[in-house]
Design a protein around this motif. Structure first.
Motif, PDB file in Angstrom:
ATOM      1  N   LEU A 260      54.910   8.368  40.770  1.00  0.00           N
ATOM      2  CA  LEU A 260      54.241   9.653  40.943  1.00  0.00           C
ATOM      3  C   LEU A 260      55.211  10.706  41.476  1.00  0.00           C
ATOM      4  O   LEU A 260      55.256  11.836  40.965  1.00  0.00           O
TER       5      LEU A 260
ATOM      6  N   LEU B 144      47.347  12.994  43.895  1.00  0.00           N
ATOM      7  CA  LEU B 144      47.581  13.473  42.532  1.00  0.00           C
ATOM      8  C   LEU B 144      47.527  14.996  42.460  1.00  0.00           C
ATOM      9  O   LEU B 144      46.734  15.631  43.154  1.00  0.00           O
ATOM     10  N   ASP B 145      48.353  15.549  41.594  1.00  0.00           N
ATOM     11  CA  ASP B 145      48.278  16.980  41.326  1.00  0.00           C
ATOM     12  C   ASP B 145      47.138  17.227  40.341  1.00  0.00           C
ATOM     13  O   ASP B 145      46.442  16.288  39.917  1.00  0.00           O
TER      14      ASP B 145
ATOM     15  N   LYS C 266      57.334  12.018  38.746  1.00  0.00           N
ATOM     16  CA  LYS C 266      56.587  12.955  37.884  1.00  0.00           C
ATOM     17  C   LYS C 266      56.442  14.324  38.562  1.00  0.00           C
ATOM     18  O   LYS C 266      56.631  15.362  37.938  1.00  0.00           O
ATOM     19  N   LEU C 267      56.081  14.296  39.842  1.00  0.00           N
ATOM     20  CA  LEU C 267      55.852  15.548  40.565  1.00  0.00           C
ATOM     21  C   LEU C 267      57.141  16.338  40.771  1.00  0.00           C
ATOM     22  O   LEU C 267      57.115  17.572  40.753  1.00  0.00           O
ATOM     23  N   ARG C 268      58.239  15.652  40.940  1.00  0.00           N
ATOM     24  CA  ARG C 268      59.529  16.322  41.101  1.00  0.00           C
ATOM     25  C   ARG C 268      59.779  17.246  39.905  1.00  0.00           C
ATOM     26  O   ARG C 268      60.289  18.354  40.065  1.00  0.00           O
TER      27      ARG C 268
ATOM     28  N   ARG D 249      54.158  20.376  45.024  1.00  0.00           N
ATOM     29  CA  ARG D 249      53.382  19.188  45.378  1.00  0.00           C
ATOM     30  C   ARG D 249      54.326  18.062  45.817  1.00  0.00           C
ATOM     31  O   ARG D 249      54.058  17.344  46.773  1.00  0.00           O
ATOM     32  N   PHE D 250      55.431  17.915  45.091  1.00  0.00           N
ATOM     33  CA  PHE D 250      56.435  16.923  45.450  1.00  0.00           C
ATOM     34  C   PHE D 250      56.925  17.159  46.885  1.00  0.00           C
ATOM     35  O   PHE D 250      56.992  16.226  47.686  1.00  0.00           O
TER      36      PHE D 250
ATOM     37  N   GLY E 274      47.485  15.260  37.132  1.00  0.00           N
ATOM     38  CA  GLY E 274      47.287  13.836  37.363  1.00  0.00           C
ATOM     39  C   GLY E 274      45.830  13.474  37.591  1.00  0.00           C
ATOM     40  O   GLY E 274      45.340  12.466  37.084  1.00  0.00           O
TER      41      GLY E 274
ATOM     42  N   ARG F  27      57.271  18.218  37.358  1.00  0.00           N
ATOM     43  CA  ARG F  27      56.202  19.099  36.887  1.00  0.00           C
ATOM     44  C   ARG F  27      55.505  19.908  37.983  1.00  0.00           C
ATOM     45  O   ARG F  27      54.819  20.878  37.685  1.00  0.00           O
ATOM     46  N   ALA F  28      55.640  19.480  39.235  1.00  0.00           N
ATOM     47  CA  ALA F  28      54.957  20.181  40.332  1.00  0.00           C
ATOM     48  C   ALA F  28      55.812  20.088  41.601  1.00  0.00           C
ATOM     49  O   ALA F  28      55.451  19.381  42.552  1.00  0.00           O
TER      50      ALA F  28
END
Length: 141
Positions: free
Chosen positions: A102, A11-12, A105-107, A113-114, A15, A109-110
């Motif tokens: 997940l 999780l970022d 989502k990361l793609r 991290r993605f 998250g 917002r982060a």
């Protein structure tokens, strides 16, 4: 409410913070301290556990551990971080579904991290033991 089957290391920051907050809400629901969310599907597997409160505390203890690893200051007094609970069985399909959710989502917002996680294989939260199977019926898709 999302109580991830995924290991919290994936999780970022957003998250991890969200799952802590939502886990605390789930804990209140399981203790009968709230009127809302009482039928939330994410709680099915915790309610089915022989000791739902120990299970949610064990779940949150792993979230707290990850937060500490990252240098975050979550309030440990809100849970019994020494709670022991039998593992919860979960399906490989559920883990895979959450992994894709997940990553999506990361793609957005982060992206950094993605990029770090893309191509890795998901691992479950320490409370969960995987068995072959599809996405759970309770999953909102």
């Amino acid at each position: 409410m999302r109580l991830w089957t995924l290991h919290p290391r994936f999780l970022d920051t957003k998250g991890l913070t969200a799952v802590w907050r939502e886990g605390l809400l789930a804990r209140k629901v399981l203790r009968g301290e709230t009127r809302g969310y009482t039928r939330h599907p994410q709680l099915i597997r915790f309610r089915a556990h022989p000791d739902p409160l120990a299970a949610i505390d064990a779940y949150l203890a792993a979230i707290l551990g990850e937060a500490r690893e990252r240098g975050y200051n979550f309030d440990a007094s809100k849970i019994d971080e020494r709670a022991a609970a039998a593992p919860i069985r979960e399906t490989t399909g559920q883990l895979g579904y959450e992994w894709l959710h997940l990553l999506d989502k990361l793609r957005r917002r982060a992206p950094d991290r993605f990029n770090d996680l893309h191509g890795q294989h998901p691992a479950p939260h320490p409370l969960f033991v995987l068995e072959d199977g599809d996405v759970q019926d309770w999953e909102i898709r």
